[in-house]
Design a protein around this motif. Structure first.
Motif, PDB file in Angstrom:
ATOM      1  N   TYR A  29       0.818  -1.208   0.000  1.00 29.35           N
ATOM      2  CA  TYR A  29       0.000   0.000   0.000  1.00 29.35           C
ATOM      3  C   TYR A  29       0.857   1.265   0.000  1.00 29.35           C
ATOM      4  N   LEU A 275     -18.487  -2.552   3.247  1.00 31.45           N
ATOM      5  CA  LEU A 275     -19.255  -2.357   2.027  1.00 31.45           C
ATOM      6  C   LEU A 275     -18.780  -1.081   1.357  1.00 31.45           C
TER       7      LEU A 275
ATOM      8  N   CYS B 114     -10.323   6.051  -8.352  1.00 29.35           N
ATOM      9  CA  CYS B 114      -9.933   5.530  -7.042  1.00 29.35           C
ATOM     10  C   CYS B 114      -8.659   4.722  -7.214  1.00 29.35           C
TER      11      CYS B 114
ATOM     12  N   LEU C  32      -6.838  -4.563   6.600  1.00 27.21           N
ATOM     13  CA  LEU C  32      -5.563  -4.171   5.991  1.00 27.21           C
ATOM     14  C   LEU C  32      -5.689  -4.160   4.468  1.00 27.21           C
ATOM     15  N   ASP C  33      -6.311  -5.200   3.935  1.00 25.48           N
ATOM     16  CA  ASP C  33      -6.450  -5.314   2.485  1.00 25.48           C
ATOM     17  C   ASP C  33      -7.225  -4.144   1.890  1.00 25.48           C
ATOM     18  N   LEU C  34      -8.099  -3.565   2.698  1.00 25.89           N
ATOM     19  CA  LEU C  34      -8.861  -2.417   2.204  1.00 25.89           C
ATOM     20  C   LEU C  34      -8.026  -1.140   2.265  1.00 25.89           C
ATOM     21  N   GLY C  35      -6.837  -1.241   2.816  1.00 22.60           N
ATOM     22  CA  GLY C  35      -5.956  -0.080   2.845  1.00 22.60           C
ATOM     23  C   GLY C  35      -5.826   0.567   4.207  1.00 22.60           C
ATOM     24  N   THR C  37      -3.841   0.480   6.577  1.00 16.82           N
ATOM     25  CA  THR C  37      -2.542   0.097   7.104  1.00 16.82           C
ATOM     26  C   THR C  37      -2.011   1.198   8.005  1.00 16.82           C
ATOM     27  N   GLN C  38      -0.952   0.867   8.708  1.00 19.59           N
ATOM     28  CA  GLN C  38      -0.361   1.837   9.626  1.00 19.59           C
ATOM     29  C   GLN C  38      -0.018   3.137   8.888  1.00 19.59           C
ATOM     30  N   GLU C  45     -16.637  10.151   6.627  1.00 22.17           N
ATOM     31  CA  GLU C  45     -17.446  10.852   5.628  1.00 22.17           C
ATOM     32  C   GLU C  45     -18.861  11.120   6.137  1.00 22.17           C
ATOM     33  N   ARG C  59      -8.208   5.953   1.284  1.00 24.88           N
ATOM     34  CA  ARG C  59      -7.441   5.955   0.034  1.00 24.88           C
ATOM     35  C   ARG C  59      -8.332   6.230  -1.185  1.00 24.88           C
ATOM     36  N   GLY C  60      -9.223   7.174  -1.024  1.00 27.25           N
ATOM     37  CA  GLY C  60     -10.037   7.598  -2.156  1.00 27.25           C
ATOM     38  C   GLY C  60     -11.314   6.812  -2.362  1.00 27.25           C
ATOM     39  N   ALA C  61     -11.494   5.729  -1.626  1.00 28.95           N
ATOM     40  CA  ALA C  61     -12.727   4.948  -1.746  1.00 28.95           C
ATOM     41  C   ALA C  61     -13.566   5.150  -0.492  1.00 28.95           C
ATOM     42  N   ILE C  62     -14.889   5.097  -0.671  1.00 31.37           N
ATOM     43  CA  ILE C  62     -15.769   5.230   0.486  1.00 31.37           C
ATOM     44  C   ILE C  62     -16.164   3.821   0.946  1.00 31.37           C
ATOM     45  N   MET C  63     -15.777   3.478   2.158  1.00 29.50           N
ATOM     46  CA  MET C  63     -16.087   2.158   2.687  1.00 29.50           C
ATOM     47  C   MET C  63     -16.928   2.301   3.948  1.00 29.50           C
TER      48      MET C  63
END
Lengths: 456, 247, 79
Positions: A29, A275, B114, C32-35, C37-38, C45, C59-63
């Protein structure tokens, strides 16, 4: 190479440290971030509109009402818009029927039973299914696809996750439910997006509680006939509201049954939930129209026709074969009658639901065919002729209500049952779903009938 | 083609994906959920899988065929995933196919709006295989949002072709097809990004890689397998076992 | 002393920097996989109508993540 040896050799190499795993992901990352910063320039503040839209669509105050309102608008347009084309189609079909009848009886000199089987049985059922189903589907599917392409469905899941969490499952179940509006079999396939096997199974078992496209016609027709007549000017609105109430009932039952399952046989804690809420995208209207018409509407319709044709023929036979004085149909219906009246319905209605197992689309046509003394369906002129027929056969407001509830909650159609087998790989879950839904449908209609009889 | 047909273990993995026809050039289509994979897949194959704007829309792995420049292709639409580190069934499936199914080219489709999160998967794929093409999809949405991407720089960073496309309008798809063609004909010079980890991880990788040399032949990407092993990834063993026991 | 708190306590519209995760098992890896990370930056949001789950910009995505999962992610508030 000795495989067993080599494999255990490899197994010995496995490192069991958490930090190293974290380090690997972080390194990847960090590089992604570095590249991103190097190659992307962003004049943001451009997505403010989207952000504001989301703030409204998922807000505490408006989140839920907007969901219901959007659903309402879709159904209102569907119900209102389908009226006229339905009538045009059925007029057309019955003009053709007259020609066919003339051809069969006067030109070919076909015997009565051939004419009855093919025209009064098969053709009329087909005509009914097409004229009643095609217009609402051709309106509903594009509208629904529009919402889907815009990106609204994940927002529904976001809004509803908490309710599902309390039921021991998760918001993605709301997505699979939404797909169920089109077709429960499709909804069940879409449960693959749920990672946890336990939660997925619950989503599969409960998907049937959202009325699919095959069941909307019966809900819409009956609500128009029995509730829409309350007011001439607002009949579409009233029937929209009653369909919405039925859908809300279905959602409540979904939540309750999910809760029940996750605290009994499918015990477990909710899994982690992540999600993505993708950006809204401009839908491509032209493509939506073509795709939803060709892919969805014609697919569902052709399936309905394939099943309706033989079912129409068989029902005509059952309605015309006599044993002693009574027809086979009336014997069967009479047998189910006592049980039916316990549920506020009658034997013919239950028989319709049972014979409609292959496809829910044909339930109402079958009931109507059963009521007709000559054993064939009436010409679908308009809803008021249908109302007369139903009322003549003893329908009251509670019959209408319970038919709608039973349709919402009863056993899934044949295709859906087969899909459950395919997805869970076990007949056990098919049988379980069948029994559970049937018991719930019987239980609820029994209680509403009891309450109705106590009050009135 | 050539090498890929020799190992029966690989054909077994392919069989798992119902790929029996070995005369066609096999392509893999990977990407995060909801990045337009199915849209591109439909465009390439002329099939009509329904797409929708929600993550996880494609749940079945679909495959289709197309011809370009007199070459016949078979393309596999893998399920949308965020990572190849295989903690879910979908991830395992995608990983196995990219790693052991030996696709001639792996197309990683990314969402230009993204990119940071999407690059995570792209970098992971680059660790497995050299033959990667990165598709930057949704370029129109990115433009609408004021996002500008320096394609040349991105290409230099990743060391593989980067093709901007607008999948739903078919823009850029021809460029992509030409890039696939060039890659199959080995006309493109590749210099794929290989991530360097910190000293400790690198040392451990080297150690394990050395041991793997005695166990696995050159068909396997040992650095990557070593990396998976030190990440205590047990599912990789199952996959290797499947392949070894069929060799 | 730096301002450390659980991610679930990050107010709407505010940004934080991830310091560490007390979560173990598979969940940890999923996040972690979604970003997450430390040292990565995360922004709250919006809340869902009931306040749980919460949508974050990662990291630019809305989760959307649940409070149960985010309370084990320790962040440092950034102004």
């Amino acid at each position: 190479m000795e495989n067993k040896d080599s494999l255990s050799n490899i197994e010995n190499l496995i490192y069991n440290g958490k930090d190293i795993g974290d380090g690997i992901v972080s390194s990847i990352y960090e590089r992604a971030e570095k590249i991103y910063k190097e190659v992307v320039t962003n004049d943001t503040n451009n997505n403010n509109i989207e952000s504001k839209l989301d703030n409204i669509l998922t807000s505490k105050l408006f989140g839920y009402p907007i969901m219901i309102l959007l659903l309402g608008i879709i159904f209102f347009i569907t119900i209102q818009g389908a009226n006229i084309p339905s009538e045009i189609l059925s007029n057309l079909f019955f003009k053709i029927e007259d020609k066919l009848t003339y051809l069969f009886l006067n030109i070919f000199n076909a015997p009565d039973w051939i004419h009855g089987f093919f025209i009064l049985g098969i053709y009329r059922t087909l005509a009914w299914v097409v004229s009643v189903m095609l217009p609402p589907m051709a309106i509903f599917f594009p509208l629904f696809t529009l919402l889907e392409d815009l990106g609204y469905l994940p927002r529904i899941a976001f809004n509803l996750d908490n309710a599902f969490r309390k039921s021991g499952t998760q918001g993605k179940q709301a997505l699979t439910m939404s797909m169920g509006f089109g077709c429960n079999a499709a909804g069940i396939i879409s449960t693959r997006i749920i990672d946890s096997p336990r939660e997925r199974l619950i989503a599969i078992i409960t998907n049937n509680f959202v009325p699919c496209n095959g069941r909307f016609p019966i809900l819409i027709a009956i609500s128009m006939i029995f509730l829409g007549v309350l007011s001439d000017n607002f009949s579409s609105l009233i029937s929209t509201i009653s369909v919405i109430i039925i859908i809300l009932l279905g959602i409540i039952v979904t939540l309750l049954v999910s809760k029940l399952l996750s605290s009994t046989i499918l015990k477990g804690v909710p899994s982690s939930f992540a999600l993505e809420l993708p950006p809204y995208r401009k839908p491509q209207i032209g493509k939506i129209l073509i795709r939803s018409l060709l892919d969805r509407t014609l697919f569902v319709l052709s399936r309905a026709i394939l099943i309706a044709a033989p079912a129409g023929g068989i029902t005509w036979l059952v309605a015309n074969i006599t044993i002693g004085d009574a027809t086979l149909l009336s014997i069967l219906a009479g047998f189910l009658d006592p049980f039916g009246s316990l549920l506020g319905m009658d034997g013919m209605i239950l028989l319709g639901f049972i014979l409609g197992l292959p496809a829910n689309e044909i339930v109402l046509p079958l009931i109507i065919m059963g009521y007709m003394s000559e054993g064939a369906m009436i010409e679908y002129e308009n809803l008021s002729s249908l109302r007369t027929l139903l009322v003549d056969n003893g329908w009251t407001i509670i019959t209408a209500l319970n038919v709608m509830i039973f349709s919402l909650l009863h056993f899934p159609c044949g295709t859906t049952l087969l899909t459950i087998k395919k997805e869970t790989k076990k007949w056990r879950w098919v049988v379980f779903t069948f029994l559970l839904t049937t018991c719930i449908a019987v239980g609820v209609t029994f209680i509403t009938n009891l309450i109705y009889n106590l009050i009135f | 083609m050539g090498l890929t047909n020799q190992s029966s273990g690989i054909s077994l993995i392919r069989k798992k994906f119902n790929i029996e026809d070995n005369n066609k050039i096999v392509l893999a289509l990977a990407g995060n959920p909801n990045t337009g994979k199915s849209t591109l897949f439909n465009h390439l194959t002329g099939l009509n899988q329904h797409t929708g704007n929600w993550p996880g829309k494609t749940v079945d792995n679909a495959q289709g065929f197309f011809t370009h420049n007199d070459k016949e292709y078979l393309i596999v639409d893998l399920p949308g995933i965020y990572s190849l580190l295989a903690k879910s069934k979908d991830e395992e499936l995608a990983r196995d196919f990219i790693c052991f199914g030996s696709p001639e080219v792996t197309i990683v489709i990314t969402d230009a709006t993204c990119l940071e999160r999407n690059l995570n998967l792209a970098i992971q794929v680059l660790e497995i295989t050299n033959k990667v093409i990165i598709c930057l999809n949704l370029m129109d949405e990115a433009e609408r949002k004021g996002i500008k991407i320096d394609i040349k720089k991105l290409e230099k960073n990743l060391g593989v072709p980067v093709i901007p496309i607008i999948a739903r309008e078919g823009i850029g798809v021809n460029k992509l097809l030409n890039a696939i063609n060039d890659m199959v004909e080995e006309k493109i010079k590749l210099n794929p990004l290989r991530l360097k980890y910190d000293e400790f991880i690198e040392k451990t990788i080297k150690n394990i890689e050395k041991k793997l040399d005695n166990i696995l032949d050159e068909n396997f990407n040992k650095r990557w397998i070593a990396l998976r092993l030190i990440d205590s990834d047990k599912s990789i063993l199952k996959s290797i076992n499947t392949i070894l026991s069929n060799e | 002393m730096k301002n450390l708190t659980g991610l679930d306590k990050l107010p709407v519209g505010m940004t934080g920097k991830i310091k560490y995760m007390t979560e173990s098992s598979n969940n940890r890896r999923r996040l972690l996989d979604l970003g997450l990370t430390q040292n990565s930056i995360i922004r709250n949001e919006r809340l869902s109508p009931s306040g749980n789950p919460i949508a974050y910009n990662i990291r630019g995505a809305i989760m959307a993540l649940r409070v149960e999962d985010t309370k084990n992610i320790i962040i440092e508030l950034i102004n």
